[in-house]
Design a protein around this motif. Structure first.
Motif, PDB file in Angstrom:
ATOM      1  N   SER A   8       0.579   0.899 -16.485  1.00 38.83           N
ATOM      2  CA  SER A   8       0.039   2.191 -16.906  1.00 38.83           C
ATOM      3  C   SER A   8       0.928   2.847 -17.938  1.00 38.83           C
ATOM      4  O   SER A   8       0.890   4.032 -18.143  1.00 38.83           O
ATOM      5  N   GLY A   9       1.757   2.030 -18.581  1.00 40.05           N
ATOM      6  CA  GLY A   9       2.492   2.534 -19.729  1.00 40.05           C
ATOM      7  C   GLY A   9       3.897   2.985 -19.408  1.00 40.05           C
ATOM      8  O   GLY A   9       4.291   3.152 -18.260  1.00 40.05           O
ATOM      9  N   ALA A  10       4.690   3.188 -20.489  1.00 42.94           N
ATOM     10  CA  ALA A  10       6.055   3.649 -20.340  1.00 42.94           C
ATOM     11  C   ALA A  10       6.062   5.141 -20.106  1.00 42.94           C
ATOM     12  O   ALA A  10       5.180   5.871 -20.545  1.00 42.94           O
ATOM     13  N   VAL A  11       7.066   5.607 -19.402  1.00 44.16           N
ATOM     14  CA  VAL A  11       7.174   7.026 -19.098  1.00 44.16           C
ATOM     15  C   VAL A  11       8.584   7.480 -19.403  1.00 44.16           C
ATOM     16  O   VAL A  11       9.530   6.708 -19.322  1.00 44.16           O
ATOM     17  N   VAL A  12       8.731   8.771 -19.754  1.00 39.78           N
ATOM     18  CA  VAL A  12      10.065   9.309 -19.986  1.00 39.78           C
ATOM     19  C   VAL A  12      10.831   9.357 -18.682  1.00 39.78           C
ATOM     20  O   VAL A  12      11.976   8.950 -18.578  1.00 39.78           O
ATOM     21  N   GLU A  13      10.203   9.843 -17.646  1.00 38.94           N
ATOM     22  CA  GLU A  13      10.736   9.815 -16.303  1.00 38.94           C
ATOM     23  C   GLU A  13       9.602   9.440 -15.369  1.00 38.94           C
ATOM     24  O   GLU A  13       8.455   9.856 -15.575  1.00 38.94           O
ATOM     25  N   PRO A  14       9.882   8.659 -14.327  1.00 41.78           N
ATOM     26  CA  PRO A  14       8.804   8.290 -13.405  1.00 41.78           C
ATOM     27  C   PRO A  14       8.286   9.518 -12.676  1.00 41.78           C
ATOM     28  O   PRO A  14       9.055  10.437 -12.378  1.00 41.78           O
ATOM     29  N   PRO A  15       6.991   9.574 -12.396  1.00 40.21           N
ATOM     30  CA  PRO A  15       6.438  10.702 -11.646  1.00 40.21           C
ATOM     31  C   PRO A  15       7.133  10.845 -10.302  1.00 40.21           C
ATOM     32  O   PRO A  15       7.578   9.871  -9.692  1.00 40.21           O
ATOM     33  N   LYS A  16       7.240  12.067  -9.830  1.00 42.43           N
ATOM     34  CA  LYS A  16       7.870  12.329  -8.553  1.00 42.43           C
ATOM     35  C   LYS A  16       7.096  11.634  -7.439  1.00 42.43           C
ATOM     36  O   LYS A  16       5.874  11.565  -7.462  1.00 42.43           O
ATOM     37  N   GLY A  17       7.831  11.140  -6.475  1.00 39.34           N
ATOM     38  CA  GLY A  17       7.199  10.520  -5.318  1.00 39.34           C
ATOM     39  C   GLY A  17       7.054   9.021  -5.418  1.00 39.34           C
ATOM     40  O   GLY A  17       6.754   8.365  -4.423  1.00 39.34           O
ATOM     41  N   LEU A  18       7.254   8.443  -6.622  1.00 39.41           N
ATOM     42  CA  LEU A  18       7.140   6.992  -6.760  1.00 39.41           C
ATOM     43  C   LEU A  18       8.444   6.322  -6.333  1.00 39.41           C
ATOM     44  O   LEU A  18       9.535   6.844  -6.544  1.00 39.41           O
ATOM     45  N   VAL A  70      -0.596   0.718  -4.592  1.00 34.30           N
ATOM     46  CA  VAL A  70       0.611   1.537  -4.615  1.00 34.30           C
ATOM     47  C   VAL A  70       1.188   1.528  -6.025  1.00 34.30           C
ATOM     48  O   VAL A  70       1.227   0.486  -6.679  1.00 34.30           O
ATOM     49  N   GLU A  71       1.631   2.677  -6.520  1.00 35.08           N
ATOM     50  CA  GLU A  71       2.305   2.761  -7.812  1.00 35.08           C
ATOM     51  C   GLU A  71       3.810   2.750  -7.586  1.00 35.08           C
ATOM     52  O   GLU A  71       4.329   3.441  -6.698  1.00 35.08           O
ATOM     53  N   VAL A  72       4.514   1.975  -8.392  1.00 39.08           N
ATOM     54  CA  VAL A  72       5.977   1.942  -8.342  1.00 39.08           C
ATOM     55  C   VAL A  72       6.511   2.053  -9.766  1.00 39.08           C
ATOM     56  O   VAL A  72       5.879   1.614 -10.722  1.00 39.08           O
ATOM     57  N   SER A  73       7.663   2.654  -9.879  1.00 38.74           N
ATOM     58  CA  SER A  73       8.334   2.772 -11.177  1.00 38.74           C
ATOM     59  C   SER A  73       9.291   1.601 -11.338  1.00 38.74           C
ATOM     60  O   SER A  73      10.094   1.312 -10.445  1.00 38.74           O
TER      61      SER A  73
END
Length: 647
Positions: A8-18, A70-73
């Protein structure tokens, strides 16, 4: 069957909770291939807070064994041989895993990526990660190569001996990722090592032996094919000759194969410019779009075939395994100058662009070596110089000139790359020995077996590099060419050009433009090199990006002769002064321009990168100044030597 992870793409910071999972491994272990397969994306990078070392993040959606998604960073950390750091990259890895970087939380779990063909050597890093006491798994790569070379491992036995999950994959082909994805969906269920590996050297060696015995590990046989090839390619004499032959053929291919494609691109861009310009009723806006935007940027884009082909050939050489051999060969030379093979690897990266080349100096343990290499790397012939060299070599050498079956234009380009490489190493050596000092540290580097390159990997590498060039064309070059168009066409002189034909009017406007005023002001500095004010304007534009010199020349001579700027460039004359009416782009002037571009640091992005990497304005100012002085002196000498021999 387990569903695949969907990136789902690169992120600056992973979403909280992952759950945050860090990929740890040595260089060339296959971390990035694992990362790309898991996240469905190629590596996208940013910087860690406060430092310039890059971090790569992605979010993967995985369906676990229970059927839930499940989503993981996933974070691909820089390559590291040890958590006892000897370089900035390794320091960052250790700091991330220990949670010592402000604003970056420590990962929840760690996945150690290990090349199974060199498992024994990798056990030290595995042990150091296990000792952190966090949920950990081991990902074994190159499992197909292990089997092909007669090696063996019992993955379940290895997992039991370590006390943590272990999976085996073939990262380059996307095989074996089903079990890995299931594990990623539930990192909270990963075990921590029940007993930390011992720290005493004797006990630690015994621990490694017991783990490998439990895994029934049999190291692969040496790659006999690679060994046979290396007898030639790593030979001090024949290997060096082979290296030069490969590089010579490299540039022959660039000129002979890409030239017809370049002609097609040039025709296409010209057609687009005329078509779009004809649709705009306002003459000034039409000129801006046709000559400034499409013509200016198009003057650079016509070299896309050569640049794409260059990146393709580099990607093939890297994926085959030849580049590490080239570094080994050059290490013998580098050691004489006080530097080591890793410095050459950074310089080799500068062939694409000096910015990543300077950033690659982070792998050097010595801060003195990092600075010395940064002072030399900008002299390597980068892709930004390629359009300029192609333009000038086209003026200097006839495209029909041959030496036997070889193109003389290709030979000239090869010579410019050799000049850049030799100059870079000499400059770095002078800074190391005369300015910075310091001892020569030992050099170690992976020698991967020769492999048939994965087509997808080669094409993605080529496209990423080409895309970066296109991005420059769409941002820096576009903005600069628009500014230059206004400078070349303002102030408006409608009343003064009444009664003139189109060519006379264009020449009059150009000669009385703001750009002409700026160029004529600084022209005396460059007149000893044979450059008039028009070339001086091009050099100013090249400060934003070297390629802009080509688009500036295109705009200037399109203004003089809108119908055929390329012919006008070849036939250009001095417009004023004691040399008025004499040819502008003489052999001596073109040679001087080539040498000037070879040495001048006409790239503000590189200056900014040196500033970030050294955390000081001292070294970028030193680099800019010494390279500018060197460029002027060398171009002056080259011009007069050429005049001596050509009359």
């Amino acid at each position: 069957m387990t569903a695949p992870c969907h990136g789902s793409g690169a992120v600056v910071e992973p979403p909280k909770g992952l759950n945050r999972i860090a990929l740890v491994g040595s260089p060339n272990a296959g971390k990035t291939s694992v990362f790309n397969n898991l996240t469905g994306m190629r590596a996208r990078t940013g910087n860690y807070p406060g430092v310039t070392v890059t971090r790569t993040l992605g979010v993967a959606r995985c369906k676990g064994a229970d059927g839930n998604t499940v989503e993981v960073s996933i974070e691909d950390l820089p390559g590291a041989y040890s958590l006892h750091p000897v370089s900035p990259d390794e320091q960052i890895v250790a700091d991330v895993l220990h949670g010592k970087i402000a604003g970056i939380e420590a990962p929840d779990a760690m996945a150690v990526v290990v090349d199974v063909t060199v498992l024994e050597r990798s056990m030290s890093l595995v042990a150091q990660v296990l000792a952190l006491g966090k949920p950990t798994m081991v990902i074994l790569t190159m499992i197909d190569e292990l089997a092909a070379r007669g090696g063996h491992i019992d993955v379940d036995g290895f997992s039991s001996a370590l006390g943590v999950p272990v999976v085996a994959v073939v990262g380059s082909r996307g095989k074996g990722f089903g079990p890995l994805r299931e594990k990623l969906a539930a990192p909270g269920q990963w075990q921590t090592a029940p007993v930390a590996p011992p720290r005493d050297d004797d006990e630690f060696n015994a621990w490694i032996t017991s783990v490998l015995d439990a895994a029934k590990y049999r190291a692969p046989e040496p790659d006999s094919r690679s060994a046979r090839i290396d007898k030639l390619l790593l030979h001090p004499v024949f290997g060096t000759l082979t290296f030069f032959v490969v590089m010579f053929l490299f540039f022959q291919v660039i000129f002979t194969v890409a030239a017809p494609l370049q002609d097609l691109v040039e025709v296409g861009i010209g057609w687009i410019g005329e078509a779009v310009g004809g649709l705009i009723p306002n003459d000034m806006i039409a000129g801006l779009v046709q000559d400034g935007i499409i013509g200016g940027v198009g003057a650079v884009l016509v070299f896309i075939p050569q640049i794409t082909l260059m990146f393709l050939l580099i990607a093939i050489l890297e994926n085959v395994g030849y580049m590490s051999r080239a570094a080994f060969l050059v290490d013998r030379i580098m050691s004489i100058t006080g530097l080591e093979g890793r410095a050459f690897v950074a310089m080799l990266s500068s062939v694409a662009c000096a910015v990543p080349g300077i950033m690659a100096t982070r792998t050097l343990p010595s801060s003195r070596d990092r600075i010395a290499t940064s002072m030399g790397a900008p002299l390597m012939t980068c892709s930004a110089r390629l359009p300029v060299y192609i333009l000038l070599i086209g003026l200097l050498v006839d495209d029909t000139a041959k030496f036997g079956p070889f193109s003389m234009q290709g030979a000239a380009m090869f010579g410019m790359y050799i000049l850049g490489g030799v100059s870079a190493m000499v400059a770095a050596a002078i800074f190391k020995s005369r300015v910075l000092g310091g001892e020569l540290l030992p050099f170690y580097m992976e020698m991967p077996p020769y492999r048939f390159p994965a087509i997808k990997s080669v094409l993605l590498t080529m496209w990423d590099a080409t895309k970066a060039f296109l991005r420059r064309a769409g941002t820096i070059i576009l903005a600069t060419t628009i500014i230059l168009w206004f400078l070349l066409n303002l102030p408006t002189r409608t009343a003064e050009i009444v009664g003139m034909d189109e060519e006379q009017a264009s020449a009059y406007v150009l000669d009385n433009s703001w750009a002409a005023s700026i160029g004529k002001f600084i022209a005396p500095v460059f007149e000893p090199l044979g450059f008039d004010w028009r070339i001086a304007v091009g050099l100013i534009g090249a400060m934003a990006a070297r390629e802009v010199f080509v688009s500036t020349m295109g705009q200037i001579f399109a203004a003089v002769d809108p119908e055929d700027p390329s012919t006008q460039l070849a036939n250009a004359v001095w417009l004023d002064g004691p040399m008025a009416g004499t040819p502008l782009f003489t052999t001596a002037t073109v040679v001087a321009l080539l040498i000037f571009f070879a040495y001048a640091l006409l790239c503000m992005s590189t200056v900014a990168t040196i500033r970030r990497e050294t955390n000081s304005w001292r070294w970028p100012l030193v680099a800019f100044t010494y390279m500018l002085v060197l460029a002027w002196v060398a171009a002056f000498a080259a011009r007069h030597i050429t005049l001596f021999f050509t009359g």
